[in-house]
Design a protein around this motif. Structure first.
Motif, PDB file in Angstrom:
ATOM      1  N   TRP A  87     -14.030  12.301  -0.606  1.00 46.97           N
ATOM      2  CA  TRP A  87     -13.173  11.462   0.216  1.00 46.97           C
ATOM      3  C   TRP A  87     -13.067  10.046  -0.365  1.00 46.97           C
ATOM      4  N   ILE A  88     -11.920   9.440  -0.095  1.00 51.02           N
ATOM      5  CA  ILE A  88     -11.652   8.046  -0.458  1.00 51.02           C
ATOM      6  C   ILE A  88     -11.080   7.372   0.788  1.00 51.02           C
ATOM      7  N   LYS A  89     -11.561   6.185   1.062  1.00 50.18           N
ATOM      8  CA  LYS A  89     -11.087   5.467   2.249  1.00 50.18           C
ATOM      9  C   LYS A  89     -10.524   4.109   1.839  1.00 50.18           C
ATOM     10  N   LEU A  90      -9.320   3.816   2.301  1.00 50.98           N
ATOM     11  CA  LEU A  90      -8.720   2.495   2.121  1.00 50.98           C
ATOM     12  C   LEU A  90      -8.566   1.881   3.502  1.00 50.98           C
ATOM     13  N   GLU A  91      -9.248   0.786   3.724  1.00 48.33           N
ATOM     14  CA  GLU A  91      -9.166   0.133   5.035  1.00 48.33           C
ATOM     15  C   GLU A  91      -8.814  -1.340   4.871  1.00 48.33           C
ATOM     16  N   ILE A  92      -8.079  -1.855   5.840  1.00 50.06           N
ATOM     17  CA  ILE A  92      -7.671  -3.258   5.816  1.00 50.06           C
ATOM     18  C   ILE A  92      -8.109  -3.926   7.110  1.00 50.06           C
ATOM     19  N   GLN A  93      -8.720  -5.101   6.948  1.00 50.90           N
ATOM     20  CA  GLN A  93      -9.132  -5.924   8.077  1.00 50.90           C
ATOM     21  C   GLN A  93      -8.747  -7.365   7.769  1.00 50.90           C
ATOM     22  N   THR A  94      -8.999  -8.265   8.699  1.00 49.49           N
ATOM     23  CA  THR A  94      -8.786  -9.693   8.454  1.00 49.49           C
ATOM     24  C   THR A  94      -9.980 -10.472   8.982  1.00 49.49           C
TER      25      THR A  94
ATOM     26  N   VAL B 146       0.838  -1.207   0.000  1.00 50.39           N
ATOM     27  CA  VAL B 146       0.000   0.000   0.000  1.00 50.39           C
ATOM     28  C   VAL B 146       0.871   1.254   0.000  1.00 50.39           C
ATOM     29  N   GLU B 147       1.912   1.255   0.816  1.00 50.11           N
ATOM     30  CA  GLU B 147       2.814   2.412   0.892  1.00 50.11           C
ATOM     31  C   GLU B 147       3.467   2.687  -0.460  1.00 50.11           C
TER      32      GLU B 147
ATOM     33  N   ASP C 196      -9.778 -12.819  -4.518  1.00 50.26           N
ATOM     34  CA  ASP C 196     -10.948 -12.397  -5.296  1.00 50.26           C
ATOM     35  C   ASP C 196     -11.137 -10.892  -5.141  1.00 50.26           C
ATOM     36  N   LEU C 197     -11.785 -10.317  -6.122  1.00 49.83           N
ATOM     37  CA  LEU C 197     -12.156  -8.901  -6.087  1.00 49.83           C
ATOM     38  C   LEU C 197     -13.645  -8.822  -6.337  1.00 49.83           C
ATOM     39  N   THR C 198     -14.379  -8.214  -5.416  1.00 52.27           N
ATOM     40  CA  THR C 198     -15.831  -8.146  -5.535  1.00 52.27           C
ATOM     41  C   THR C 198     -16.314  -6.727  -5.253  1.00 52.27           C
ATOM     42  N   LEU C 199     -17.529  -6.468  -5.695  1.00 52.65           N
ATOM     43  CA  LEU C 199     -18.215  -5.218  -5.380  1.00 52.65           C
ATOM     44  C   LEU C 199     -19.268  -5.538  -4.343  1.00 52.65           C
ATOM     45  N   GLU C 200     -19.178  -4.870  -3.204  1.00 59.30           N
ATOM     46  CA  GLU C 200     -20.196  -5.081  -2.176  1.00 59.30           C
ATOM     47  C   GLU C 200     -21.426  -4.275  -2.565  1.00 59.30           C
ATOM     48  N   SER C 201     -22.274  -4.881  -3.388  1.00 55.20           N
ATOM     49  CA  SER C 201     -23.387  -4.164  -4.025  1.00 55.20           C
ATOM     50  C   SER C 201     -24.441  -3.683  -3.033  1.00 55.20           C
ATOM     51  N   ASP C 202     -24.488  -4.326  -1.845  1.00 55.49           N
ATOM     52  CA  ASP C 202     -25.482  -3.896  -0.864  1.00 55.49           C
ATOM     53  C   ASP C 202     -24.962  -2.763   0.019  1.00 55.49           C
ATOM     54  N   SER C 203     -23.752  -2.302  -0.301  1.00 53.66           N
ATOM     55  CA  SER C 203     -23.157  -1.257   0.536  1.00 53.66           C
ATOM     56  C   SER C 203     -23.381   0.118  -0.065  1.00 53.66           C
ATOM     57  N   ASN C 204     -23.494   1.065   0.777  1.00 51.02           N
ATOM     58  CA  ASN C 204     -23.606   2.468   0.387  1.00 51.02           C
ATOM     59  C   ASN C 204     -22.768   3.256   1.386  1.00 51.02           C
ATOM     60  N   PRO C 205     -21.683   3.866   0.992  1.00 48.14           N
ATOM     61  CA  PRO C 205     -21.217   4.160  -0.361  1.00 48.14           C
ATOM     62  C   PRO C 205     -20.575   2.960  -1.078  1.00 48.14           C
ATOM     63  N   THR C 206     -20.159   3.229  -2.337  1.00 45.56           N
ATOM     64  CA  THR C 206     -19.555   2.201  -3.172  1.00 45.56           C
ATOM     65  C   THR C 206     -18.319   1.605  -2.499  1.00 45.56           C
ATOM     66  N   THR C 207     -18.271   0.267  -2.447  1.00 48.83           N
ATOM     67  CA  THR C 207     -17.172  -0.424  -1.766  1.00 48.83           C
ATOM     68  C   THR C 207     -16.697  -1.602  -2.605  1.00 48.83           C
ATOM     69  N   PHE C 208     -15.416  -1.601  -2.945  1.00 49.01           N
ATOM     70  CA  PHE C 208     -14.802  -2.751  -3.599  1.00 49.01           C
ATOM     71  C   PHE C 208     -13.952  -3.477  -2.555  1.00 49.01           C
ATOM     72  N   LEU C 209     -14.018  -4.810  -2.594  1.00 47.90           N
ATOM     73  CA  LEU C 209     -13.331  -5.637  -1.604  1.00 47.90           C
ATOM     74  C   LEU C 209     -12.336  -6.566  -2.295  1.00 47.90           C
ATOM     75  N   LEU C 210     -11.067  -6.423  -1.933  1.00 50.20           N
ATOM     76  CA  LEU C 210     -10.012  -7.325  -2.385  1.00 50.20           C
ATOM     77  C   LEU C 210      -9.672  -8.266  -1.241  1.00 50.20           C
TER      78      LEU C 210
ATOM     79  N   LEU D  10      -8.395  -8.558   4.044  1.00 56.22           N
ATOM     80  CA  LEU D  10      -9.552  -7.911   3.409  1.00 56.22           C
ATOM     81  C   LEU D  10      -9.247  -6.424   3.232  1.00 56.22           C
ATOM     82  N   LEU D  11      -9.072  -6.011   1.988  1.00 55.00           N
ATOM     83  CA  LEU D  11      -8.772  -4.607   1.689  1.00 55.00           C
ATOM     84  C   LEU D  11      -9.970  -3.991   0.977  1.00 55.00           C
ATOM     85  N   ARG D  12     -10.507  -2.943   1.559  1.00 56.42           N
ATOM     86  CA  ARG D  12     -11.651  -2.264   0.955  1.00 56.42           C
ATOM     87  C   ARG D  12     -11.252  -0.865   0.497  1.00 56.42           C
TER      88      ARG D  12
END
Length: 288
Positions: free
Chosen positions: A202-209, A141-142, A264-278, A215-217
């Protein structure tokens, strides 16, 4: 390589019947020539690799001005501190600590410039045949942000980064390819928000497990994706951008890359705002 008539591949299968004394009585065999099938797969893989590299270079071309700005900032800092050191050298009484501090700040700026150039060279090369590497997603990411952070900040977009400090986020991957996915997602979000009012951008990049996966969103405050293309957003040549503003290959290639890296790369279609999940599997820790 494309296989020749002298070196064709055949897939065989056979069935043998035995009588009560275990002696074979008859055999039925099938031979299938799979050379053309293998050639087609090879050609497809070569085409995918070419498209991935072309998309990567096109992305760098789009960011050229931002990268130049990112490099120019530390150069300006270096120039300023060198002038200061030159001035202090002409003075009779200058504390040695002041000179040392100025030199250190100039050196930091030089290292920052070298990192940007090094990352640029690393990212632009064809890494499709590189072996998998154990890499911390934080470092990927850096390195990725070195290409786009200046461009984003120049447009007054608030870039929010949320990465756990106390977790080891090691994945077994092709780092350049994961960087390409992240860069595509961030730049797509940038295009979606850049025309909004300053307080809305704004743009947000967050990482979880989830214990097994990283899980990178990438989330943005844009207007979202119209329902008509939600189900085909990862198809080639499908884009939400105006004509001439994109090839429509970025998300398609990114999903292919994610799969090739066992994720996998997916679009969390039920999310608002738009969220892509790697999602990429976390590397298994070796037992001590």
């Amino acid at each position: 390589r494309i296989l020749t008539e002298e070196n064709r591949i055949r897939r065989c299968g056979s069935w043998i019947a035995y009588c009560p004394n275990n002696n074979p009585t008859r055999m039925l065999g099938v031979i299938k020539d799979v050379t053309e099938e293998n050639n087609a797969k090879l050609a497809l893989n070569m085409e995918r690799a070419k498209n991935m590299q072309s998309n990567k270079l096109a992305t760098l071309g789009e960011m050229a001005s931002g990268i130049a700005h990112e490099i120019n900032n530390p150069l300006t800092i270096i120039r300023g501190y060198l002038k200061m050191i030159e001035y202090m050298g002409s003075e009779k009484e200058v504390p040695g600590d002041s000179i040392i501090e100025s030199v250190k700040k100039a050196q930091n700026a030089i290292e920052r410039t070298a990192k940007i150039v090094s990352s640029l060279k690393y990212f632009s090369r064809d890494a499709s045949r590189d072996p998998l590497e154990l890499k911390n997603i934080k470092d990927i990411v850096e390195d990725t942000l070195a290409f786009c952070q200046a461009r984003i900040e120049k447009q007054n977009v608030n870039l929010i980064i949320e990465i756990p400090e106390d977790e080891e986020l090691i994945i077994n991957c092709h780092p350049v390819e994961i960087s390409q996915i992240i860069l595509n997602l961030i730049l797509n979000s940038f295009d979606a928000v850049k025309k909004l009012s300053p307080e809305q951008k704004w743009i947000k990049l967050e990482i979880q497990t989830d214990k097994k996966n990283m899980l990178l969103r990438v989330i943005d405050s844009g207007e979202g994706i119209s329902p008509g293309i939600l189900t085909k957003i990862f198809d080639p040549f499908v884009t939400t951008k105006p004509a001439g503003a994109g090839t429509g290959l970025g998300l398609s290639i990114s999903k292919t890359i994610a799969t090739a890296n066992f994720g996998d790369l997916t679009l969390e279609s039920d999310s608002n705002p738009t969220t892509f999940l790697l999602s990429i599997p976390l590397a298994k820790k070796k037992a001590r």
